[in-house]
Design a protein around this motif. Sequence first.
Motif, short mmCIF file in Angstrom:
data_model
loop_
_atom_site.label_atom_id
_atom_site.label_comp_id
_atom_site.label_asym_id
_atom_site.label_seq_id
_atom_site.Cartn_x
_atom_site.Cartn_y
_atom_site.Cartn_z
N GLY A 1 2.38 7.08 -11.63
CA GLY A 1 3.42 5.95 -12.43
C GLY A 1 2.75 4.62 -12.44
N THR A 2 3.31 3.68 -12.00
CA THR A 2 2.88 2.09 -12.10
C THR A 2 1.94 2.09 -11.00
OG1 THR A 2 4.88 1.50 -10.87
CG2 THR A 2 5.04 1.50 -13.16
N TRP A 3 1.84 2.98 -9.66
CA TRP A 3 0.77 2.71 -8.69
C TRP A 3 -0.49 2.47 -9.18
CZ3 TRP A 3 2.48 6.62 -4.59
CH2 TRP A 3 3.68 6.45 -3.93
N GLU A 4 -1.32 1.53 -8.62
CA GLU A 4 -2.83 1.48 -9.18
C GLU A 4 -3.59 2.05 -8.00
OE1 GLU A 4 -3.68 -2.73 -9.61
OE2 GLU A 4 -1.49 -3.10 -10.54
N HIS A 5 -4.41 3.03 -8.44
CA HIS A 5 -5.45 3.73 -7.74
C HIS A 5 -6.44 2.84 -7.14
CE1 HIS A 5 -9.10 6.30 -6.51
NE2 HIS A 5 -7.89 6.87 -6.01
N VAL A 6 -6.68 2.60 -5.89
CA VAL A 6 -7.68 1.73 -5.40
C VAL A 6 -8.98 2.56 -4.96
CG1 VAL A 6 -8.26 0.15 -3.47
CG2 VAL A 6 -6.17 -0.03 -4.97
N LEU A 7 -8.76 3.69 -4.20
CA LEU A 7 -9.76 4.18 -3.67
C LEU A 7 -9.30 5.50 -2.97
CD1 LEU A 7 -12.91 2.92 -1.42
CD2 LEU A 7 -11.09 4.60 -0.17
N THR A 8 -10.27 6.67 -2.82
CA THR A 8 -9.83 7.93 -2.14
C THR A 8 -10.97 7.93 -0.87
OG1 THR A 8 -8.72 8.80 -4.09
CG2 THR A 8 -9.79 10.41 -2.43
N TRP A 9 -10.12 8.57 0.06
CA TRP A 9 -11.06 8.55 1.30
C TRP A 9 -10.92 10.15 1.48
CZ3 TRP A 9 -10.63 11.11 5.99
CH2 TRP A 9 -11.52 10.84 6.73
N ALA A 10 -11.97 10.90 1.60
CA ALA A 10 -12.23 12.25 1.78
C ALA A 10 -12.57 12.62 3.20
CB ALA A 10 -13.08 12.85 0.62
N GLN A 11 -12.10 13.42 3.82
CA GLN A 11 -12.35 13.87 5.21
C GLN A 11 -13.95 14.85 4.91
OE1 GLN A 11 -9.71 16.20 7.52
NE2 GLN A 11 -10.86 15.86 9.35
N TRP B 1 0.74 -1.23 -0.13
CA TRP B 1 -0.03 -0.01 -0.02
C TRP B 1 0.83 1.27 0.16
CZ3 TRP B 1 -1.19 -4.08 3.65
CH2 TRP B 1 -0.24 -3.82 4.80
N ARG B 2 0.34 2.32 -0.46
CA ARG B 2 1.01 3.52 -0.66
C ARG B 2 -0.27 4.55 -0.45
NH1 ARG B 2 4.20 0.35 -0.28
NH2 ARG B 2 6.00 0.06 -1.54
N ILE B 3 0.02 5.79 0.27
CA ILE B 3 -0.91 6.53 0.54
C ILE B 3 -0.53 7.99 0.20
CG2 ILE B 3 -2.61 7.61 2.22
CD1 ILE B 3 -2.75 4.98 3.69
N VAL B 4 -1.08 8.84 -0.60
CA VAL B 4 -0.92 10.17 -0.86
C VAL B 4 -2.09 11.01 -0.17
CG1 VAL B 4 -0.51 12.02 -2.55
CG2 VAL B 4 0.38 9.66 -2.92
N ARG B 5 -1.55 12.01 0.58
CA ARG B 5 -2.38 13.04 1.15
C ARG B 5 -2.57 13.98 0.37
NH1 ARG B 5 -1.59 16.57 6.59
NH2 ARG B 5 0.08 17.48 5.09
N GLU B 6 -3.54 14.58 -0.01
CA GLU B 6 -3.71 15.81 -0.81
C GLU B 6 -4.77 16.61 -0.26
OE1 GLU B 6 -4.03 16.55 -5.78
OE2 GLU B 6 -5.22 15.00 -4.89
N GLY B 7 -4.60 17.57 0.62
CA GLY B 7 -5.45 18.30 1.28
C GLY B 7 -6.35 17.45 1.98
N ALA B 8 -7.68 17.33 2.06
CA ALA B 8 -8.59 16.62 2.77
C ALA B 8 -8.95 15.10 2.40
CB ALA B 8 -9.85 17.25 2.89
N PHE B 9 -7.95 14.79 1.12
CA PHE B 9 -8.23 13.65 0.45
C PHE B 9 -6.97 12.78 0.62
CE2 PHE B 9 -10.40 16.69 -2.06
CZ PHE B 9 -11.84 16.21 -2.19
N PHE B 10 -7.14 11.32 1.08
CA PHE B 10 -6.08 10.34 1.13
C PHE B 10 -6.56 9.40 -0.07
CE2 PHE B 10 -6.16 12.42 5.17
CZ PHE B 10 -4.92 12.37 5.69
N HIS B 11 -5.40 9.37 -0.83
CA HIS B 11 -5.66 8.48 -2.00
C HIS B 11 -4.65 7.43 -1.79
CE1 HIS B 11 -7.00 11.99 -4.20
NE2 HIS B 11 -5.87 12.69 -3.93
N LEU B 12 -5.47 6.17 -1.76
CA LEU B 12 -4.90 4.80 -1.68
C LEU B 12 -4.28 4.19 -2.79
CD1 LEU B 12 -6.59 5.38 1.26
CD2 LEU B 12 -6.45 2.76 1.45
#
Length: 282
Positions: free
Chosen positions: A270-280, A207-218
């Motif tokens: 890149g090669t990471w596959e987006h699974v879901l985004t969690w939004a606060q 797993w890799r998680i990128v925070r973007e403001g109120a969003f957490f992209h898994l």
Amino acid sequence: MDIPSPIDTIRKRISCRSFDGRPLDDRQKERLRAFFRQNTRGPFGNALRFELIDLTEAERAELKSLGTYGVVKGASLFIAGAVRKGPRALEDYGYGMERNILYATSLGLGTCWLGGTLNRAGFARKIALAENELMPAISPVGCPAQKRTLTDRVFRFMAKSDRRKPWEDLFFDGRPGNPLTREQAGPFAEALEAVRIGPSASNRQPWRIVREGAFFHLFLQRTPGYDRMTGEVKLQDVDMGIALCHFELALTEPGIRGTRQVMKPAFDAGTWEHVLTWAQAK
């Protein structure tokens, strides 16, 4: 039915392959079954069903030579389940099964994810697995032995079960490659740490998680060729369900609420596959 003190429970959970052989009492079994009865839907909407399987002595003897079951000692009771084949079915199974395992942990019971080389045939018969269903993994459940067997210790060492990737390899701020520190994570630090210490196939932590403001992209950083031997069951997809389960459960403790979204972020992963985004939630 909720998992009490989810952050503490996630910290306490370890893979247990050595059991003392004591049978669970009827009250413990019913509490597990009651939890299964309400744990029937994953975050992506797939229906789940879980059962408590009690093997006879003859069945245990028959299964000892099959795959990873052979490293489990002293267990006769197993959690097994099924999910219908479909989009994100494996992620939903991982989410639901990890909830079962954490609930068992809260009862003081030992568990261990078993997948990969596991021969599932005997368990498939036990739960009447249909042709359009998958059983990605099972888990023994019971009272942990006071002392681990040598085989248990060897498997734990080989899987590097006591070691986890550092934060800077897993969590990022704004874009991949820009590490997110615990201080920057603020009230989300505990939830991200809960993801970091979660179980995964061969402890690869995909797993890799990128925070973007109120969003957490898994995202899933898939290990090339890892799932080649497991057919339809892609264990790293299951791992992503476990990660999401830990993230969301840990957020319930401080009362942080949010929603799940399938939107893809604008940045290039890149090669990471987006699974879901969690939004606060605002």
